[in-house]
Design an enzyme around this catalytic site. Structure first.
Site, PDB file in Angstrom:
ATOM      1  N   VAL A 201       0.856  -1.192   0.000  1.00 16.73           N
ATOM      2  CA  VAL A 201       0.000   0.000   0.000  1.00 16.73           C
ATOM      3  C   VAL A 201       0.888   1.236   0.000  1.00 16.73           C
ATOM      4  CG1 VAL A 201      -1.767   1.313   1.216  1.00 16.73           C
ATOM      5  CG2 VAL A 201      -1.872  -1.182   1.209  1.00 16.73           C
ATOM      6  N   LYS A 202       0.531   2.159  -0.864  1.00 21.16           N
ATOM      7  CA  LYS A 202       1.226   3.451  -0.913  1.00 21.16           C
ATOM      8  C   LYS A 202       0.317   4.508  -0.312  1.00 21.16           C
ATOM      9  CE  LYS A 202       2.897   6.865  -4.305  1.00 21.16           C
ATOM     10  NZ  LYS A 202       3.200   7.098  -5.738  1.00 21.16           N
TER      11      LYS A 202
END
Length: 294
Positions: A201-202
Site C-alpha cells: 500500500v502506498k
C-alpha cells in the site's frame, strides 16, 4: 449499525513493527514462489526496504515539469532505484530493457486532471503486465471519493488477476481535495486496501500517528513523496516515515524536480537503506550536487 467511530479510534496497535514470518516482505510469507520473487525485485532481501522512483504522473497530468523527456530526464536515474513506477507506454518507449529495477506498472486510469479523478477503471490487461515482466501493478483507491465502490472493485479484480499470474498489486490511497489527511483516514484507507488483497500500500506520511497507520496495515506501506518540498524537508519526511514503520518511499517530484535529481536519489537511498539522519543525507546531497555542477 457498526460502531465505526469506535473502530477508527482504537489505539491498541502494538507498535509499528511486524514480523515477516521468515520472508522479508511483510504479510507475504504465504504467497506463491513467483509472487514472492516479484516482491523481492521491489524490496531488498537484506532489509525488506525499497526506494521506488515514481514517474507515472503523465497518465493524468501530461508532460509535467521534470517529465517532459522521460528518456533523457528519468532513464539515467533508473539504475539507482530499487523499483520504478510508470505506465506501460513510458516503459516501452523510454526505459532501457536491460534495466534491473523492479517494474511497477500503473494499471488504472481514465480521467485527466480536468475531470473527477476518482472516475477510474482498470486500464491494463494482466497478460500485457506479464509480457512486460512487471513485478507489481499499481491501482488508485478512492476511499471517501465519489467513485469509491468502483475503485475498490477495481482493486479486487486486479488482485484476482495478479494472484492467478503471480503479480503483486500496489494499492495507492488517493486523497480528494476535501478529505482530511490524518492518521484516522489513512488507517481506514490503507487497511481497506490490504483487506481487499493489496500486497503493498502506498500512502502519505502524517506528522501525528503515522506509526498507527503502519502498525494496523498487515502489508508493507511505502510513503508517497507528494508535492515538491525543499530537499531537507523531503529527507526529513522520509526519515520519520522509515522510523515509524514504513517499508520504503515512492518519490517522484521530490527527485525529478530537484535541481540535482541523481544527488537527491542518492540521499533518499541513504535514509531508507542506511538509516542516515536527514542532516547527514542532506550533506550527501550537497556533496553529490557539487560534483554534478563541477
Amino acid at each position: 449499525m457498526a460502531d465505526t467511530d469506535g473502530l477508527l479510534d482504537a489505539r491498541d496497535f502494538g507498535g509499528a513493527a511486524a514480523t515477516t514470518a521468515g520472508f522479508h516482505v511483510k504479510g507475504a510469507h504465504a504467497q506463491d514462489w513467483g509472487l514472492q520473487n516479484r516482491l523481492s525485485r521491489i524490496f531488498r532481501p537484506d532489509n525488506g526496504r525499497t526506494v521506488m522512483l515514481a514517474f507515472d504522473h503523465g497518465y493524468f497530468l501530461g508532460p509535467m515539469a521534470g517529465l517532459e523527456r522521460i528518456d533523457t530526464n528519468i532513464a539515467p536515474l533508473v539504475p539507482d532505484a530499487d523499483a520504478i513506477m510508470m505506465t506501460r507506454g513510458a516503459l516501452r518507449t523510454s526505459i532501457p530493457p536491460h534495466s534491473s529495477a523492479g517494474i511497477v506498472l500503473r494499471a488504472s486510469g481514465g480521467p485527466s486532471v480536468l475531470k473527477d479523478l476518482s472516475d477510474e477503471h482498470i486500464a491494463l490487461d494482466i497478460e500485457d503486465a506479464v509480457r512486460l515482466n512487471a513485478a507489481a501493478l499499481a491501482i488508485q483507491v478512492f476511499i471517501g471519493g465519489e467513485h469509491e465502490s468502483r475503485s475498490v472493485a477495481n482493486l479486487a479484480a486486479l488482485v484476482d488477476a495478479g494472484q492467478r499470474h503471480g503479480v503483486a498489486v500496489l494499492g495507492v490511497t488517493a486523497v480528494g481535495k476535501d478529505m482530511v489527511r490524518d492518521a484516522r483516514y489513512f488507517r481506514l484507507a490503507t487497511r481497506i486496501s490490504a483487506e481487499m488483497g493489496a500486497h503493498i500500500v502506498k500512502t502519505y506520511y502524517v506528522n501525528e500517528g503515522f506509526e498507527t497507520v503502519t502498525a494496523s496495515c498487515p502489508v508493507p506501506i511505502i510513503v508517497a513523496g507528494g508535492k515538491k518540498l525543499p530537499e531537507l524537508d523531503a529527507l526529513t519526511m522520509a526519515y520519520r516515515a522509515m522510523q515509524e514503520g514504513a517499508a520504503g518511499v515512492d518519490m517522484g517530484r521530490n527527485i525529478f524536480q530537484s535541481e540535482y535529481p541523481a544527488a537527491m536519489l542518492a540521499a533518499v537511498r541513504a535514509v531508507v537503506h542506511d538509516d542516515a539522519k536527514p542532516e547527514d543525507a542532506y550533506e550527501l546531497f550537497r556533496e553529490r550536487s557539487a560534483g554534478s555542477a563541477s
